[in-house]
Design a protein around this motif. Structure first.
Motif, mmCIF file in Angstrom:
data_model
loop_
_atom_site.group_PDB
_atom_site.id
_atom_site.type_symbol
_atom_site.label_atom_id
_atom_site.label_comp_id
_atom_site.label_asym_id
_atom_site.label_seq_id
_atom_site.Cartn_x
_atom_site.Cartn_y
_atom_site.Cartn_z
ATOM 1 N N PRO A 26 3.404 8.980 -5.267
ATOM 2 C CA PRO A 26 2.912 8.346 -3.828
ATOM 3 C C PRO A 26 3.525 8.405 -2.968
ATOM 4 C CG PRO A 26 3.501 6.662 -5.463
ATOM 5 C CD PRO A 26 3.723 7.902 -6.156
ATOM 6 N N ALA A 27 3.325 8.869 -1.554
ATOM 7 C CA ALA A 27 4.028 8.812 -0.429
ATOM 8 C C ALA A 27 4.301 7.416 0.063
ATOM 9 C CB ALA A 27 3.518 9.712 0.584
ATOM 10 N N GLY A 28 5.003 7.475 1.209
ATOM 11 C CA GLY A 28 5.425 5.869 1.745
ATOM 12 C C GLY A 28 4.235 5.246 2.227
ATOM 13 N N GLY A 29 4.110 3.938 1.662
ATOM 14 C CA GLY A 29 2.823 3.392 1.992
ATOM 15 C C GLY A 29 1.661 3.555 1.284
ATOM 16 N N THR A 78 5.811 -3.303 -0.817
ATOM 17 C CA THR A 78 6.391 -4.601 -1.430
ATOM 18 C C THR A 78 5.381 -5.207 -2.017
ATOM 19 O OG1 THR A 78 6.342 -5.819 0.596
ATOM 20 C CG2 THR A 78 8.115 -4.320 0.195
ATOM 21 N N ASP A 79 4.196 -5.305 -1.842
ATOM 22 C CA ASP A 79 3.292 -6.207 -2.403
ATOM 23 C C ASP A 79 2.578 -5.912 -3.732
ATOM 24 O OD1 ASP A 79 3.388 -7.836 -0.143
ATOM 25 O OD2 ASP A 79 1.514 -6.688 0.740
ATOM 26 N N ALA A 108 -1.972 1.319 0.621
ATOM 27 C CA ALA A 108 -1.563 0.038 -0.109
ATOM 28 C C ALA A 108 -2.508 -0.862 0.572
ATOM 29 C CB ALA A 108 -0.141 -0.210 0.047
ATOM 30 N N GLU A 109 -3.009 -0.822 1.793
ATOM 31 C CA GLU A 109 -3.912 -1.689 2.514
ATOM 32 C C GLU A 109 -5.167 -1.803 1.739
ATOM 33 O OE1 GLU A 109 -3.799 1.823 5.438
ATOM 34 O OE2 GLU A 109 -2.076 0.741 4.206
ATOM 35 N N LEU A 110 -5.608 -0.813 1.063
ATOM 36 C CA LEU A 110 -6.796 -0.784 0.378
ATOM 37 C C LEU A 110 -6.558 -1.213 -0.990
ATOM 38 C CD1 LEU A 110 -8.288 2.676 1.825
ATOM 39 C CD2 LEU A 110 -8.523 0.396 2.590
ATOM 40 N N VAL A 111 -5.739 -1.597 -1.553
ATOM 41 C CA VAL A 111 -5.481 -2.043 -2.995
ATOM 42 C C VAL A 111 -5.551 -3.564 -3.046
ATOM 43 C CG1 VAL A 111 -4.196 -1.993 -4.966
ATOM 44 C CG2 VAL A 111 -4.168 -0.051 -3.330
ATOM 45 N N VAL A 112 -6.278 -4.114 -3.864
ATOM 46 C CA VAL A 112 -6.403 -5.564 -4.121
ATOM 47 C C VAL A 112 -5.931 -5.764 -5.412
ATOM 48 C CG1 VAL A 112 -8.190 -7.182 -3.792
ATOM 49 C CG2 VAL A 112 -8.337 -5.365 -2.483
#
Length: 329
Positions: A26-29, A78-79, A108-112
């Motif tokens: 995976p790349a950054g973010g 980080t989450d 990452a913002e689409l991962v829950v």
């Protein structure tokens, strides 16, 4: 290397191939997931056939929903940490972020992190149906307690999620289906009423059910001739939210009903929610609360193995399913 599902030309389910592909870190973010289950959507069949709003770039991956364990994280994430159990909010582009694979990478913002009460199959069946139904009913239509809401294609995963959301709010869900073969199952799934369009007069039945109040909200993925009886039964100031176009027939514009009752006919795609961080955060909070309380429970129609993806897509196009089709990896 990891196994992925791709297609090299448009066509039927038989064009899908299981291939080996390089596992790129995976790349950054980004977050890379070791996939345990995939949720199938009609959008994937449309992309495969060449009739989706997005165009494939061959060889093309596909897929919008997955659940699994975090395999690796990119810089600045980080989450999440390896080993976290997660599910995926559908990305804006499944060509850029395909889910069909043993390993899949997403922003990452689409991962829950999903509730522990869900198994892998249920976790892979959450986000597309519930986000679609939430966005249309709550965010766009402002569904309220005691509203009559018509849900067409009610036995689909979105339709069943819409019924659960309507009940959570205290609205009155009216499930519309073609025949009464699925009527008992729809009532058991929470529908207050079921109308079978091939066996009953849709407008008359909706008027009989809703009475003087009329139907304030309609959620429809079909279009076509059904628009006229639906809008004829709607309340003054009602809203019809269209999120598909399954009917091959032309969709008439119901001019007199729209003018006479000040109706809103509103096109909608789930991208409205997933592409807006504020609206997505509100949707995720609403859905996670419903899952945690038990008010929301994904309905699984049938499960296929990864190696049986062609059969899974054939079943997807059969329209026989009641709920979500899931593929285990």
């Amino acid at each position: 290397m990891a196994r992925v599902i791709r297609f090299h030309q448009h066509g039927g389910p038989e064009v899908l191939r299981i291939e080996q592909a390089e596992a790129v870190p995976p790349a950054g973010g980004e977050v890379q997931i070791r996939v345990k289950a995939l949720g199938l959507n009609r959008a994937e069949a449309l992309l495969r056939a060449g009739t989706y709003i997005e165009q494939a770039v061959f060889p093309s991956g596909l897929g919008l929903e997955a659940a699994g364990l975090v395999e690796a994280v990119g810089a600045d994430v980080t989450d999440f940490a390896p080993g976290d159990a997660v599910s995926i909010v559908p990305p804006q582009s499944m060509v850029r972020w395909p889910a069909y694979g043993e390993l899949a990478t997403f922003p990452a913002e689409l991962v829950v992190k999903h509730p522990p009460s869900l198994d892998w199959k249920e976790a892979a069946a959450v986000w597309m149906p519930y986000l679609t139904a939430y966005g249309a009913l709550v965010d766009v239509a402002g569904l309220r307690q005691s509203d009559f809401v018509v849900v067409t294609a009610a036995s689909s995963s979105v339709g069943l999620a819409a019924i659960q959301i309507a009940n959570r709010i205290g609205a009155i869900p009216i499930a519309v289906t073609r025949t009464r073969a699925k009527a008992e199952a729809l009532l058991a799934a929470g529908a207050a009423h079921v109308v079978a369009t091939a066996e009953e007069n849709l407008e008359a039945r909706l008027r009989d059910i809703s009475g003087a109040a009329g139907v304030r909200v309609v959620l429809d993925p079909i279009g076509g001739p059904i628009f006229e009886p639906l809008t004829a039964a709607m309340a003054r100031g009602g809203i019809l939210v269209e999120y598909g176009g399954l009917s091959p027939a032309p969709t008439p514009f119901p001019l007199h009903a729209v003018l006479g009752k000040g109706l809103t006919l509103r096109g909608y795609l789930v991208h409205e929610i997933t592409g807006d961080p504020r609206r997505l955060a509100a949707a995720k909070a609403f859905i996670l609360d419903g899952l945690a309380s038990g008010a929301f429970k994904p309905v699984i129609a049938r499960t296929f193995a990864f190696d049986d993806i062609v059969a899974a897509h054939r079943y997807l196009e059969s329209n026989e399913q009641f709920g979500k089709i899931v593929v285990t990896v």
